[in-house]
Design a protein around this motif. Structure first.
Motif, PDB file in Angstrom:
ATOM      1  N   ILE A  75     -14.627  10.811  28.418  1.00 38.46           N
ATOM      2  CA  ILE A  75     -13.770   9.876  29.143  1.00 38.46           C
ATOM      3  C   ILE A  75     -14.025   9.933  30.652  1.00 38.46           C
ATOM      4  CG2 ILE A  75     -11.728  11.342  29.462  1.00 38.46           C
ATOM      5  CD1 ILE A  75     -10.126   8.827  28.396  1.00 38.46           C
ATOM      6  N   TYR A  76     -14.349  11.109  31.157  1.00 42.21           N
ATOM      7  CA  TYR A  76     -14.602  11.210  32.594  1.00 42.21           C
ATOM      8  C   TYR A  76     -15.804  10.338  32.986  1.00 42.21           C
ATOM      9  CZ  TYR A  76     -15.862  13.084  37.122  1.00 42.21           C
ATOM     10  OH  TYR A  76     -16.188  13.216  38.438  1.00 42.21           O
ATOM     11  N   ARG A 119     -13.110  19.156  36.545  1.00 42.31           N
ATOM     12  CA  ARG A 119     -14.153  18.553  35.735  1.00 42.31           C
ATOM     13  C   ARG A 119     -15.511  19.071  36.165  1.00 42.31           C
ATOM     14  NH1 ARG A 119     -18.009  17.437  33.516  1.00 42.31           N
ATOM     15  NH2 ARG A 119     -18.666  15.503  32.521  1.00 42.31           N
ATOM     16  N   LYS A 141      -5.399  11.415  19.418  1.00 49.01           N
ATOM     17  CA  LYS A 141      -5.368  10.244  20.307  1.00 49.01           C
ATOM     18  C   LYS A 141      -6.346   9.173  19.839  1.00 49.01           C
ATOM     19  CE  LYS A 141      -3.744  12.215  24.669  1.00 49.01           C
ATOM     20  NZ  LYS A 141      -4.106  12.588  26.042  1.00 49.01           N
ATOM     21  N   HIS A 184      -5.775   7.731  28.354  1.00 48.54           N
ATOM     22  CA  HIS A 184      -6.722   7.295  27.330  1.00 48.54           C
ATOM     23  C   HIS A 184      -6.801   5.770  27.274  1.00 48.54           C
ATOM     24  CE1 HIS A 184      -8.380   9.730  23.750  1.00 48.54           C
ATOM     25  NE2 HIS A 184      -8.660  10.350  24.857  1.00 48.54           N
ATOM     26  N   PHE A 212      -8.644  13.939  15.306  1.00 48.05           N
ATOM     27  CA  PHE A 212      -8.585  13.668  16.759  1.00 48.05           C
ATOM     28  C   PHE A 212      -7.409  12.706  16.953  1.00 48.05           C
ATOM     29  CE2 PHE A 212     -10.895  11.011  20.216  1.00 48.05           C
ATOM     30  CZ  PHE A 212     -10.059  11.510  21.190  1.00 48.05           C
ATOM     31  N   ILE A 267     -13.213  20.364  31.811  1.00 44.13           N
ATOM     32  CA  ILE A 267     -12.669  19.153  31.189  1.00 44.13           C
ATOM     33  C   ILE A 267     -12.273  19.390  29.741  1.00 44.13           C
ATOM     34  CG2 ILE A 267     -14.983  18.298  30.613  1.00 44.13           C
ATOM     35  CD1 ILE A 267     -13.905  15.497  30.819  1.00 44.13           C
ATOM     36  N   HIS A 268     -13.008  20.251  29.055  1.00 48.61           N
ATOM     37  CA  HIS A 268     -12.717  20.477  27.652  1.00 48.61           C
ATOM     38  C   HIS A 268     -11.899  21.746  27.472  1.00 48.61           C
ATOM     39  CE1 HIS A 268     -15.516  17.319  27.404  1.00 48.61           C
ATOM     40  NE2 HIS A 268     -16.567  18.064  27.606  1.00 48.61           N
ATOM     41  N   LEU A 299      -9.022   3.636  27.142  1.00 48.79           N
ATOM     42  CA  LEU A 299     -10.335   3.106  26.775  1.00 48.79           C
ATOM     43  C   LEU A 299     -10.762   3.667  25.431  1.00 48.79           C
ATOM     44  CD1 LEU A 299     -12.593   5.583  27.134  1.00 48.79           C
ATOM     45  CD2 LEU A 299     -12.147   5.129  29.529  1.00 48.79           C
ATOM     46  N   PRO A 330      -6.131  22.770  25.079  1.00 50.96           N
ATOM     47  CA  PRO A 330      -5.277  21.598  24.965  1.00 50.96           C
ATOM     48  C   PRO A 330      -4.029  21.776  25.812  1.00 50.96           C
ATOM     49  CG  PRO A 330      -5.383  22.819  22.897  1.00 50.96           C
ATOM     50  CD  PRO A 330      -6.394  23.400  23.798  1.00 50.96           C
ATOM     51  N   GLY A 331      -3.599  20.719  26.403  1.00 52.60           N
ATOM     52  CA  GLY A 331      -2.446  20.777  27.280  1.00 52.60           C
ATOM     53  C   GLY A 331      -2.865  20.929  28.718  1.00 52.60           C
ATOM     54  N   SER A 371      -6.260  20.206  29.437  1.00 50.24           N
ATOM     55  CA  SER A 371      -7.545  19.520  29.536  1.00 50.24           C
ATOM     56  C   SER A 371      -7.367  18.064  29.934  1.00 50.24           C
ATOM     57  CB  SER A 371      -8.266  19.596  28.192  1.00 50.24           C
ATOM     58  OG  SER A 371      -7.500  18.945  27.206  1.00 50.24           O
ATOM     59  N   LEU A 372      -6.242  17.727  30.483  1.00 48.43           N
ATOM     60  CA  LEU A 372      -5.855  16.382  30.883  1.00 48.43           C
ATOM     61  C   LEU A 372      -5.479  15.542  29.687  1.00 48.43           C
ATOM     62  CD1 LEU A 372      -8.263  15.509  33.743  1.00 48.43           C
ATOM     63  CD2 LEU A 372      -5.843  15.945  33.909  1.00 48.43           C
ATOM     64  N   TRP A 431      -7.977   8.033  32.466  1.00 52.77           N
ATOM     65  CA  TRP A 431      -8.396   9.296  31.838  1.00 52.77           C
ATOM     66  C   TRP A 431      -7.197   9.913  31.119  1.00 52.77           C
ATOM     67  CZ3 TRP A 431     -10.815  13.727  35.297  1.00 52.77           C
ATOM     68  CH2 TRP A 431     -11.111  14.834  34.510  1.00 52.77           C
ATOM     69  N   VAL A 436      -5.585  16.821  22.881  1.00 55.19           N
ATOM     70  CA  VAL A 436      -7.048  16.724  22.960  1.00 55.19           C
ATOM     71  C   VAL A 436      -7.456  15.330  23.439  1.00 55.19           C
ATOM     72  CG1 VAL A 436      -9.189  16.726  21.636  1.00 55.19           C
ATOM     73  CG2 VAL A 436      -7.469  18.485  21.230  1.00 55.19           C
ATOM     74  N   THR A 437      -8.312  15.310  24.447  1.00 56.59           N
ATOM     75  CA  THR A 437      -8.731  14.063  25.084  1.00 56.59           C
ATOM     76  C   THR A 437     -10.183  13.774  24.758  1.00 56.59           C
ATOM     77  OG1 THR A 437      -7.202  14.504  26.889  1.00 56.59           O
ATOM     78  CG2 THR A 437      -8.898  12.888  27.308  1.00 56.59           C
ATOM     79  N   ARG A 438     -10.490  12.506  24.662  1.00 52.46           N
ATOM     80  CA  ARG A 438     -11.854  12.011  24.435  1.00 52.46           C
ATOM     81  C   ARG A 438     -12.819  12.712  25.391  1.00 52.46           C
ATOM     82  NH1 ARG A 438     -13.512   7.273  22.001  1.00 52.46           N
ATOM     83  NH2 ARG A 438     -11.372   6.808  21.522  1.00 52.46           N
ATOM     84  N   ARG A 439     -13.870  13.293  24.854  1.00 47.46           N
ATOM     85  CA  ARG A 439     -14.714  14.157  25.676  1.00 47.46           C
ATOM     86  C   ARG A 439     -15.557  13.406  26.699  1.00 47.46           C
ATOM     87  NH1 ARG A 439     -16.437  19.495  23.535  1.00 47.46           N
ATOM     88  NH2 ARG A 439     -18.558  18.889  23.959  1.00 47.46           N
TER      89      ARG A 439
END
Lengths: 809, 179
Positions: free
Chosen positions: A32-33, B166, A670, B94, A668, B171-172, B96, B175-176, B178-179, B91, A27-30
């Protein structure tokens, strides 16, 4: 447990539970894009077009350069003649106060300046470029007064008295009638007898310095009026409190005040950059609104780096004198601690949190704590900076505990394993509150093994390796910190539309920690979704969301527990409709893997979207969560560090850091792991660089154009150094420990502040080990302190004895 | 005075004061707010842009000094149709948290990879030493730049597909994926 914690039926607390999204490493920070493309708008990025206006004015503060002075005159006529709009205290509503905490204050100086950087006037100009011009046109005359920076000096009767009732906010009444609170005394057992009977008594004093958040993004607000209704886009962690304050200030209903950390769009919430505790409230939020009312146009009021550093809040310097008693077998038998907190010019009664850390972290039958807050002219306001005193308190505590273990010649890990509070059945000793959960001893044991302590630790004052002038030492510490306070309840809503879209409304915000991923993740998991693709988020906007607590105190994940109740409420509206479609009993239905299914016959199911299509209109569930009052709600962990020092240059380098922290359950993944890394590196700054300085000289001739003596010295990134990309450990190992907290959503406890708490003392204990066991007494450990330690080591070749007093009876 | 420059390939012209900083020109006149201002003393690097391809802190350059020249901001490195490898890497890895320093970090890293597609860790740290971050501890930032360099060297270009997905709202996604 004194009471069974409430829990939603949707709250899966099984330690071995399998989840779709909770703890999922993919799961990635929503947002982030938006952040990597520069599309993300922070408060300073809001332009008139973003709020549907054609113009905007820009505002700034004129701040007093003096630590203590009387304002004798303010002349704003030249600024006004040039077309700028000015504000001084007499322009503001009489008696209108601002600020959270014991000492509410007017947002501009009424008569007496109490710290260098206190705002005296505000000005607005039609372009950002003109703000400085406008400020230069305001003439202020001061009568300088004697000032005091040091807390011990401020306690003397001869010291300048800064507030009515004296420099100790001791239950007296402050300026404008604000009630202040005072000293704290706690006593358990018989400390004096225990010290008299102890085999080893160790006495010492430790202290910390003024530090500042120095988040890259300065605090600010954009305010505008539509008729009698006020909107403030503020970089705040506590939109709800700011709304209440603004309503009180302007004497209008709270419903006529909208405070938002976003522009109102989906996922745009939390446009406040990093918070670190500095963005709960701010003078500029209210002054932007006053100016906007006066001008009739939107006003953007963003701090400069100078005013951000000197006008907003700071981490207060805390010192403590300890007497610790132990038996030869390493049993801790007495703790006597006197804490002094320098709370700044308008600080309240902080200090107690750090005391609480000591009596929580260690089991000891005899404990006595005295804590005294002291007002000084050193800085603005001692307040939260990634914890409310715990960061300082852990340096004090873990310095003293380490040195006591040193006196006993006992392995510091073994001393902690023997004496620290741990499972089973940990209880906070003074109020007798049961812990909701504790990660000890698991966190300490896991970190110790991952670090390889048994191979690296060679004994007190004995480095793990010496290579020419380079000496490598190892050190460790534990942490046990309070998590937030029982602020008002947090609420949230979860909505499902007939097209299957889910919308999460929550009053909490995101200040970089990842809330805008964590909140929808929790709701999605409860709804049985395997993806957040169709889940939208609206957060921290008083118009669209309902009341929430402050996004602080490492408690936002915990406070988003309300989402489980919101989904429960949604379920009660939705399942009867689904049940008639499935010809099942609504009580037997459950969410799971993008479906709603009959638990008595799992093949009887309907997809989430098809179930949503049964709805004729949107449905919305409402949830409330209140952190329980009758439990101890603590975050626990352990750190190990390996530090290299070059005895020729006194340069210190952190080689490795291993950090295990109880997260309850990782939500979450990450976000949590990366926060643990970031906080640890931030601790390098706290340990070795960060100190907000004043010119200490009294009565020096003032150079025209420069601030007077007693003024600020380093309110910028050049002179106040935060860690750069060079200050990384070669290896940063973080270990999340899953100690399920039954009061948290899916068992989570939260994380935030605990990522930095105690980081500094882990590095410092390691440095001490590299330098023959020299004990450092005050943060930050500057290069001259390291030089002194090297000289001490060279003149004490046997090392491993301390400069401080101890007696062995 | 009349100042004209090319920002992200678009000619931008405006009446501005001689004292206007390039960072303010970019933010106020061109309306590109991805270039941030965090300090006032040229320390934080949140305002980093490219001026004729070279890294500058745009708060230390006057707008008039950029007249007639080419400026590239974070918005010029990629858009919804095509991310730069560095943006993609920040991205994916992560790199940031709060994101305020990120545009400056990415521009500095982009310039590094333009002149050195295979930097070692020390070269990465040297290139980003003028960019401050208070959240991440830099660990994931260094990892992001290394990953961007690897993608660039291997000629891999997942960026367009990522940007398109995106745009299409994935983007969401699961999992796996979604980047």
């Amino acid at each position: 447990m004194s009471s069974k914690p409430q829990s939603s039926g949707l709250n899966n607390l099984d330690p071995n539970a399998k989840f779709n999204l909770v703890g999922n490493q993919a799961v990635t920070r929503r947002d982030i894009y938006a952040k990597v493309t520069g599309q993300r708008k922070y408060t300073p990025d809001i332009g008139p077009g973003d709020i549907g206006r054609s113009t905007m004015w820009y505002a700034g503060f004129l701040v007093a350069p003096h630590p203590h002075a009387r304002v004798t005159s303010i002349d704003v006529s030249a600024a006004q003649a040039a077309g700028y709009v000015t504000l001084v205290e007499s322009d503001l509503p009489v008696g209108a106060l601002f600020g959270i905490g014991a000492r509410a204050y007017p947002p501009l100086v009424s008569s007496e300046v109490l710290y260098p950087g206190q705002p005296v006037a505000a000005v607005a100009a039609p372009t950002a470029n003109e703000v400085v011009d406008a400020l230069n046109l305001i003439k202020v005359e001061y009568e300088q007064l004697p000032y005091v920076f040091d807390a011990q000096e401020a306690l003397q009767a001869s010291a300048p008295q800064l507030w009515p009732g004296g420099n100790v906010p001791g239950g007296g009444v402050g300026e404008n009638g604000a009630v202040t609170s005072g000293t704290l005394t706690l006593n358990l057992g018989d400390v004096d007898t225990a010290l008299a009977n102890a085999d080893v008594v160790y006495e010492d004093t430790f202290g910390t310095s003024i530090q500042q958040h120095f988040e890259i993004f300065p605090r600010g607000a954009v305010a505008y009026w539509s008729g009698g209704q006020l909107t403030v886009n503020a970089s705040t962690q506590f939109a709800w409190a700011v709304q209440q304050q603004l309503a009180a200030y302007f004497a209008i209903p709270a419903t006529d005040v909208r405070v938002s950390t976003s522009l109102g769009g989906y996922e745009d919430g939390g446009a406040l950059g990093n918070g670190l505790g500095n963005k709960s409230t701010g003078e500029e939020y209210v002054l932007a609104a006053v100016l906007a009312q006066k001008i009739g146009a939107p006003v953007k009021f963003v701090h400069t780096r100078l005013t951000h550093a000197r006008t907003t809040t700071n981490r207060w310097p805390l010192s403590a004198t300890f007497r610790l008693g132990a038996m030869n077998d390493g049993t801790l038998v007495a703790i006597d601690g006197i804490y002094t907190a320098n709370v700044g010019g308008r600080g309240g009664a902080q200090g107690a949190d750090a005391v609480g850390d000591f009596y929580n972290a260690y089991n000891c039958p005899n404990m006595r704590f005295y804590s005294i807050p002291v007002t000084t002219d050193a800085y603005s306001n001692g307040a939260a900076m990634r914890s409310v005193g715990e960061e300082q308190g852990h340096f004090l505590m873990e310095s003293a505990i380490d040195e006591l273990a040193h006196k006993l010649n006992m392995d510091p890990v073994q001393f902690r394993l023997k004496n620290m509070r741990q499972a089973p059945n940990p209880v906070e000793p003074f109020a007798n509150l049961p812990y909701t959960t504790i990660a000890q001893p698991q966190a300490l044991q896991e970190a110790m093994q991952a670090f390889g302590w048994s191979n690296l630790w060679k004994g007190w004052g004995v480095p793990s390796s010496v290579n020419g002038t380079k000496r490598v030492g190892v050190g460790m510490c534990i942490q046990n910190a309070s998590k937030g306070s029982p602020f008002p309840p947090s609420t949230s809503q979860v909505q499902v539309d007939p097209d299957g879209t889910v919308t999460v409304y929550i009053g909490l915000t995101d200040h970089g920690a990842g809330g805008n991923t964590t909140f929808p993740l929790i709701a999605s998991e409860a709804l049985g979704l395997t993806s957040m693709a169709n889940v939208k988020l609206i957060q921290s906007d008083t118009m669209y969301t309902t009341n929430a607590s402050v996004t602080a105190g490492s408690q936002s994940t915990h406070n988003s527990h309300s989402l489980l109740y919101a989904v429960e409420d949604l379920k009660n509206q939705w399942f009867p409709i689904v049940a008639s479609k499935l010809n099942a009993n609504a009580n037997n239905l459950a969410f799971g893997n993008d479906t709603i299914y009959d638990t008595t016959n799992p093949s009887n199911s309907i997809s989430f979207n098809d179930a949503a299509a049964l709805l004729t209109s949107s449905i919305k569930g409402f949830g409330v969560w209140q952190i329980p009052f009758n439990v101890a709600y603590r975050s626990t962990g352990a750190r190990f560090a390996q530090v290299e020092v070059d005895t020729e240059t006194a340069v210190v380098h952190v080689i490795s850091h291993t950090f295990a922290l109880g997260l309850g359950r990782t939500i979450f993944y990450k976000g949590a792991i990366h926060q643990m890394m970031g906080g640890s590196v931030m601790g390098i700054g706290s340990a070795f660089f960060e100190e907000l300085l004043n010119d200490p000289s009294q009565n020096v001739t003032v150079t025209p154009g420069f601030p007077s003596s007693g003024s600020w010295l380093n309110p910028n990134f050049h002179d106040y150094q935060i860690p750069t990309i060079y200050e990384n450990p070669d290896s940063a190992n973080v270990i999340p420990v899953e100690n399920i907290d039954p009061t948290g959503p899916f068992g989570a406890t939260g994380i935030g502040e605990n990522c930095i708490i105690a980081a500094d003392i882990s590095f410092i204990n390691a440095l001490s080990n590299a330098l023959g066991g020299y004990r450092f007494h005050k943060t930050p450990i500057r290069i001259e302190d390291v030089v002194e330690a090297i000289q001490w080591m060279n003149s004490n070749p046997n090392g491993a004895s301390s400069t401080s007093s101890s007696t062995t009876s | 005075m009349r100042v004209q420059m090319e920002i992200n390939g678009i000619r931008t012209e405006s009446n501005t004061d001689a004292t206007t900083l390039l960072s303010d020109f970019i933010r106020e006149e061109a309306g590109l707010t991805g270039t941030h201002a965090g300090c006032d003393t040229s320390n934080c690097g949140a305002c980093t842009v490219l001026l004729d391809g070279r890294v500058v802190k745009s708060c230390t350059v006057l707008a008039v000094q950029a007249a007639g020249r080419k400026v590239t901001t974070i918005e010029g490195l990629g858009d919804a149709n095509d991310l730069s490898p560095v943006q993609y890497a920040f991205w994916k890895k992560h790199g940031l948290q709060c994101g305020f320093c990120t545009p400056g970090m990415i521009v500095s890293a982009y310039a590094l990879l333009q002149r050195n597609p295979d930097p070692d860790e020390e070269e990465i740290r040297n290139a980003l030493a003028g960019n401050l971050c208070r959240c991440t501890g830099y660990v994931k930032i260094v990892e992001s730049v290394r990953y961007a360099a690897k993608l660039t060297r291997e000629g891999k270009t997942p960026f367009r597909a990522a940007a398109r997905r995106r745009k299409e709202g994935e983007i969401h996604g699961p999992p796996g994926e979604s980047l």
